[in-house]
Design a protein around this motif. Structure first.
Motif, PDB file in Angstrom:
ATOM      1  N   CYS A 401       0.843  -1.189   0.000  1.00  0.00           N
ATOM      2  CA  CYS A 401       0.000   0.000   0.000  1.00  0.00           C
ATOM      3  C   CYS A 401       0.880   1.240   0.000  1.00  0.00           C
ATOM      4  O   CYS A 401       2.058   1.187   0.369  1.00  0.00           O
ATOM      5  CB  CYS A 401      -0.936   0.015   1.206  1.00  0.00           C
ATOM      6  SG  CYS A 401      -0.083   0.027   2.807  1.00  0.00           S
ATOM      7  N   ILE A 402       0.304   2.343  -0.430  1.00  0.00           N
ATOM      8  CA  ILE A 402       0.975   3.636  -0.356  1.00  0.00           C
ATOM      9  C   ILE A 402       0.268   4.454   0.709  1.00  0.00           C
ATOM     10  O   ILE A 402      -0.972   4.581   0.693  1.00  0.00           O
ATOM     11  CB  ILE A 402       0.925   4.389  -1.701  1.00  0.00           C
ATOM     12  CG1 ILE A 402       1.712   3.639  -2.779  1.00  0.00           C
ATOM     13  CG2 ILE A 402       1.463   5.809  -1.554  1.00  0.00           C
ATOM     14  CD1 ILE A 402       1.572   4.236  -4.167  1.00  0.00           C
ATOM     15  N   LEU A 403       1.034   4.995   1.648  1.00  0.00           N
ATOM     16  CA  LEU A 403       0.483   5.905   2.639  1.00  0.00           C
ATOM     17  C   LEU A 403       0.964   7.312   2.307  1.00  0.00           C
ATOM     18  O   LEU A 403       2.161   7.527   2.077  1.00  0.00           O
ATOM     19  CB  LEU A 403       0.931   5.529   4.050  1.00  0.00           C
ATOM     20  CG  LEU A 403       0.553   4.128   4.554  1.00  0.00           C
ATOM     21  CD1 LEU A 403       0.929   3.987   6.027  1.00  0.00           C
ATOM     22  CD2 LEU A 403      -0.927   3.852   4.370  1.00  0.00           C
ATOM     23  N   VAL A 404       0.019   8.268   2.280  1.00  0.00           N
ATOM     24  CA  VAL A 404       0.344   9.662   1.999  1.00  0.00           C
ATOM     25  C   VAL A 404       0.114  10.477   3.269  1.00  0.00           C
ATOM     26  O   VAL A 404      -0.944  10.366   3.899  1.00  0.00           O
ATOM     27  CB  VAL A 404      -0.529  10.225   0.854  1.00  0.00           C
ATOM     28  CG1 VAL A 404      -0.118  11.664   0.531  1.00  0.00           C
ATOM     29  CG2 VAL A 404      -0.417   9.345  -0.392  1.00  0.00           C
ATOM     30  N   PHE A 405       1.109  11.274   3.628  1.00  0.00           N
ATOM     31  CA  PHE A 405       1.035  12.078   4.859  1.00  0.00           C
ATOM     32  C   PHE A 405       1.231  13.557   4.539  1.00  0.00           C
ATOM     33  O   PHE A 405       2.016  13.921   3.660  1.00  0.00           O
ATOM     34  CB  PHE A 405       2.122  11.658   5.849  1.00  0.00           C
ATOM     35  CG  PHE A 405       2.034  10.235   6.317  1.00  0.00           C
ATOM     36  CD1 PHE A 405       1.369   9.916   7.492  1.00  0.00           C
ATOM     37  CD2 PHE A 405       2.617   9.206   5.588  1.00  0.00           C
ATOM     38  CE1 PHE A 405       1.296   8.598   7.937  1.00  0.00           C
ATOM     39  CE2 PHE A 405       2.550   7.885   6.019  1.00  0.00           C
ATOM     40  CZ  PHE A 405       1.885   7.588   7.210  1.00  0.00           C
ATOM     41  N   LYS A 406       0.511  14.404   5.278  1.00  0.00           N
ATOM     42  CA  LYS A 406       0.699  15.860   5.229  1.00  0.00           C
ATOM     43  C   LYS A 406       0.579  16.390   6.649  1.00  0.00           C
ATOM     44  O   LYS A 406      -0.233  15.890   7.434  1.00  0.00           O
ATOM     45  CB  LYS A 406      -0.361  16.515   4.337  1.00  0.00           C
ATOM     46  CG  LYS A 406      -0.305  16.107   2.878  1.00  0.00           C
ATOM     47  CD  LYS A 406      -1.413  16.774   2.089  1.00  0.00           C
ATOM     48  CE  LYS A 406      -1.387  16.360   0.627  1.00  0.00           C
ATOM     49  NZ  LYS A 406      -2.495  16.970  -0.144  1.00  0.00           N
ATOM     50  N   LYS A 407       1.340  17.432   6.951  1.00  0.00           N
ATOM     51  CA  LYS A 407       1.323  17.948   8.321  1.00  0.00           C
ATOM     52  C   LYS A 407       0.235  19.003   8.548  1.00  0.00           C
ATOM     53  O   LYS A 407      -0.405  19.015   9.590  1.00  0.00           O
ATOM     54  CB  LYS A 407       2.703  18.494   8.692  1.00  0.00           C
ATOM     55  CG  LYS A 407       3.731  17.386   8.921  1.00  0.00           C
ATOM     56  CD  LYS A 407       5.014  17.905   9.522  1.00  0.00           C
ATOM     57  CE  LYS A 407       5.932  16.754   9.907  1.00  0.00           C
ATOM     58  NZ  LYS A 407       7.224  17.211  10.440  1.00  0.00           N
ATOM     59  N   ASN A 408       0.042  19.897   7.607  1.00  0.00           N
ATOM     60  CA  ASN A 408      -0.964  20.956   7.777  1.00  0.00           C
ATOM     61  C   ASN A 408      -2.225  20.605   7.010  1.00  0.00           C
ATOM     62  O   ASN A 408      -2.511  21.171   5.961  1.00  0.00           O
ATOM     63  CB  ASN A 408      -0.400  22.303   7.306  1.00  0.00           C
ATOM     64  CG  ASN A 408       0.579  22.873   8.294  1.00  0.00           C
ATOM     65  OD1 ASN A 408       0.433  22.698   9.503  1.00  0.00           O
ATOM     66  ND2 ASN A 408       1.602  23.560   7.801  1.00  0.00           N
ATOM     67  N   ARG A 409      -3.009  19.674   7.545  1.00  0.00           N
ATOM     68  CA  ARG A 409      -4.231  19.242   6.865  1.00  0.00           C
ATOM     69  C   ARG A 409      -5.441  20.000   7.425  1.00  0.00           C
ATOM     70  O   ARG A 409      -5.677  19.980   8.632  1.00  0.00           O
ATOM     71  CB  ARG A 409      -4.447  17.744   7.059  1.00  0.00           C
ATOM     72  CG  ARG A 409      -3.384  16.899   6.417  1.00  0.00           C
ATOM     73  CD  ARG A 409      -3.778  15.453   6.233  1.00  0.00           C
ATOM     74  NE  ARG A 409      -4.654  14.905   7.234  1.00  0.00           N
ATOM     75  CZ  ARG A 409      -5.800  14.269   6.955  1.00  0.00           C
ATOM     76  NH1 ARG A 409      -6.185  14.117   5.710  1.00  0.00           N
ATOM     77  NH2 ARG A 409      -6.539  13.769   7.921  1.00  0.00           N
ATOM     78  N   PRO A 410      -6.216  20.627   6.541  1.00  0.00           N
ATOM     79  CA  PRO A 410      -7.405  21.337   7.019  1.00  0.00           C
ATOM     80  C   PRO A 410      -8.546  20.385   7.409  1.00  0.00           C
ATOM     81  O   PRO A 410      -9.423  20.729   8.181  1.00  0.00           O
ATOM     82  CB  PRO A 410      -7.803  22.196   5.817  1.00  0.00           C
ATOM     83  CG  PRO A 410      -7.266  21.445   4.633  1.00  0.00           C
ATOM     84  CD  PRO A 410      -6.004  20.797   5.101  1.00  0.00           C
ATOM     85  N   ASN A 411      -8.526  19.178   6.861  1.00  0.00           N
ATOM     86  CA  ASN A 411      -9.589  18.200   7.099  1.00  0.00           C
ATOM     87  C   ASN A 411      -9.075  17.075   7.992  1.00  0.00           C
ATOM     88  O   ASN A 411      -7.877  16.869   8.133  1.00  0.00           O
ATOM     89  CB  ASN A 411     -10.073  17.622   5.764  1.00  0.00           C
ATOM     90  CG  ASN A 411      -8.915  17.134   4.911  1.00  0.00           C
ATOM     91  OD1 ASN A 411      -8.008  17.885   4.600  1.00  0.00           O
ATOM     92  ND2 ASN A 411      -8.943  15.871   4.540  1.00  0.00           N
TER      93      ASN A 411
END
Length: 517
Positions: A401-411
């Protein structure tokens, strides 16, 4: 012709030539040792061609060839000229040491001197001594021992063997600058695959197929058009870093690789893809135990770490800034989440991270469950989960699987995409096409439910599942079977039974006539 079709044509030609070269070396040494010589000489051809092109540009107004210029001028003039090329390329190769010179002599005289090639390779490193590029050229050819008796018992035998390889590489019609494949990475994977049992290695541990690389690269570069730095903590051959560079303007490439051989390959690959020595930094070492670049944060972080690798999980790491926020360490038998935590620590506040991992990270319990909960519940870093088809990587058939991460997520929701059935069947591995990639990326961009393919799960749904991220919990791909007409099936069965009984009665008559019953 589509990109994937071009890749197939280029790969077929490359693989055919590699097979010929391997056969020339067969019997001289162990199969797994072929790769160092073949890859090293492919790269040497590339370095030579770069010097020739650069020299031609510098001399075009003088109407003189590189070879004649070198023969007609004294040492001071030659040194000034070579310094100009070193400043541009980071290294220099004199005319008598060029790949084209060796193959020209080979064609004209049917002879080749391996000792001259050995001098040439040493001269490359020497040309960069004391310059900015010294680190990038040190030890690049350490795995290619031209004095090894495995090539032959004397200079003459060794020269004959390597001469044949040089001739094969000379016949390889590849435009390095416009190749749609990662020439060195693909060659390495093919050679490992050809002799996997002897090599005892898995190419999937350091080489990511181009189509998977393309997905990761597009995920982390979406809507990014400013200056860009990219980091891969398990960079292997560097193919994933380079793929990001094809999707956006990358100002600096950073990578770390534990294995010395593939560390050299990554540096070769950077140079082969026209990444100037001033714009990349590849470190050799264990990323988890001895991380490089701890003082930096990156616009994009990508990786295909070795699946469920072992690591020390030493308690001292509970005080390490990479792991301390999660309260527990990834188990020593499965370092998957250790890599995730390390990568998250390296990610810029506005950056995007994409990592390929085994499915177990989605649902395994104990310490991994706690880390998963902290990432989602406390930090809201996890953005998307993408299920890939099984059997994409050489050396393992497990689904990933691919996991996508972001630090400043509005949702606070998480997008789940089940692309596990989106592939073409290949001879050895399953293949993802450009159409499959387009569907994944468009679904990622639109972030909406797609029947039997994608679902945007609320944080409440995640909590109800106790932070278990197993994709079938969120994307229902169940296909209803057609209803069975029991009466029709019973009628068919009765008819078959009657026919069978009639046949048995007929056979009994023949057995009586023959006196067999």
């Amino acid at each position: 012709m589509s990109t994937s079709d071009i890749q197939k044509v280029q790969q077929a030609q490359l693989h055919s030539t590699l097979w010929d070269m391997a056969n020339n070396l067969r019997g001289s040494m162990e199969a797994y040792e072929f790769k160092s010589y073949i890859l090293g000489l492919i790269f040497y051809r590339y370095l030579s061609e770069k010097v020739e092109k650069n020299a031609h540009l510098l001399l075009k107004d003088d109407n003189i060839s590189f070879e004649d210029f070198y023969a007609d001028n004294d040492e001071d003039v030659r040194n000034d000229f070579s310094s100009d090329i070193v400043e541009s390329l980071g290294y220099f190769i004199a005319p008598q040491y060029l790949f084209s010179h060796f193959t020209k002599v080979l064609k004209e005289t049917n002879s080749f001197d391996i000792e001259e090639l050995d001098k040439a390779i040493s001269a490359i490193s020497e040309s960069s001594l004391g310059t900015q590029s010294q680190h990038d050229f040190e030890g690049l050819f350490d795995d290619m021992d031209l004095k090894s008796t495995k090539l032959g018992k004397d200079v003459k035998e060794r020269s004959q063997v390597i001469g044949k390889v040089l001739a094969s590489i000379d016949n390889l019609d590849l435009d390095f600058d416009n190749a749609e494949i990662d020439v060195l990475g693909d060659a390495y994977e093919y050679l490992i695959g050809m002799f996997a049992q002897t090599a005892g290695k898995k190419a999937g541990e350091f080489y990511t197929p181009q189509q998977v690389s393309k997905i990761l690269a597009r995920l982390v570069t979406l809507n990014k058009d400013k200056s860009f730095s990219v980091y891969d903590p398990c960079c292997g051959s560097g193919s994933l870093l380079l793929r990001v560079g094809k999707e956006t303007k990358v100002t600096y490439y950073y990578g770390q690789e534990k294995t010395a051989t593939t560390y050299n390959l990554a540096r070769m690959n950077m140079l082969l893809h026209n990444i100037q020595y001033q714009h990349f930094e590849i470190a050799n070492g264990d990323t988890l135990e001895e991380p490089a670049f701890m003082d930096k944060k990156f616009s994009a972080v990508v990786a295909n770490p070795p699946y469920s690798a072992k690591w020390s999980a030493d308690k001292k790491f509970l005080e390490d800034e990479r792991f301390s926020p999660y309260g527990k360490l990834a188990p020593s038998s499965k370092a998957d989440f250790a890599f995730v935590c390390h990568m998250l620590n390296s990610l810029d506040e506005d950056g995007t991270m994409a990592v390929v991992l085994p499915h177990g990270v989605l649902f395994r319990g104990s310490a991994e469950e706690q880390i998963r909960k902290v990432i989602i519940r406390d930090y809201n870093y996890l953005d998307t989960v993408i299920g890939l088809p099984a059997n994409l990587f050489y050396g393992t058939s497990i689904p990933t699987c691919i996991l996508v991460f972001k630090k400043n997520r509005p949702n606070k929701d998480i997008l789940f995409i089940d692309a596990s059935k989106e592939f073409d069947k290949g001879k050895n591995q399953n293949l993802i096409t450009d159409e499959h990639i387009h569907k994944i990326i468009e679904t990622y961009k639109n972030r909406q439910d797609v029947e039997k393919y994608a679902h945007v799960a609320t944080i409440e749904e995640i909590e109800e599942n106790d932070y278990n991220l197993n994709i079938p919990r969120y994307v229902d791909t169940f296909e209803e079977e057609e209803p069975v007409d029991l009466q029709a099936e019973f009628a068919t069965l009765t008819k078959l039974q009657n026919e069978s009984q009639n046949i048995d009665e007929e056979l009994d008559k023949y057995f009586h006539e023959l006196g067999l019953k």
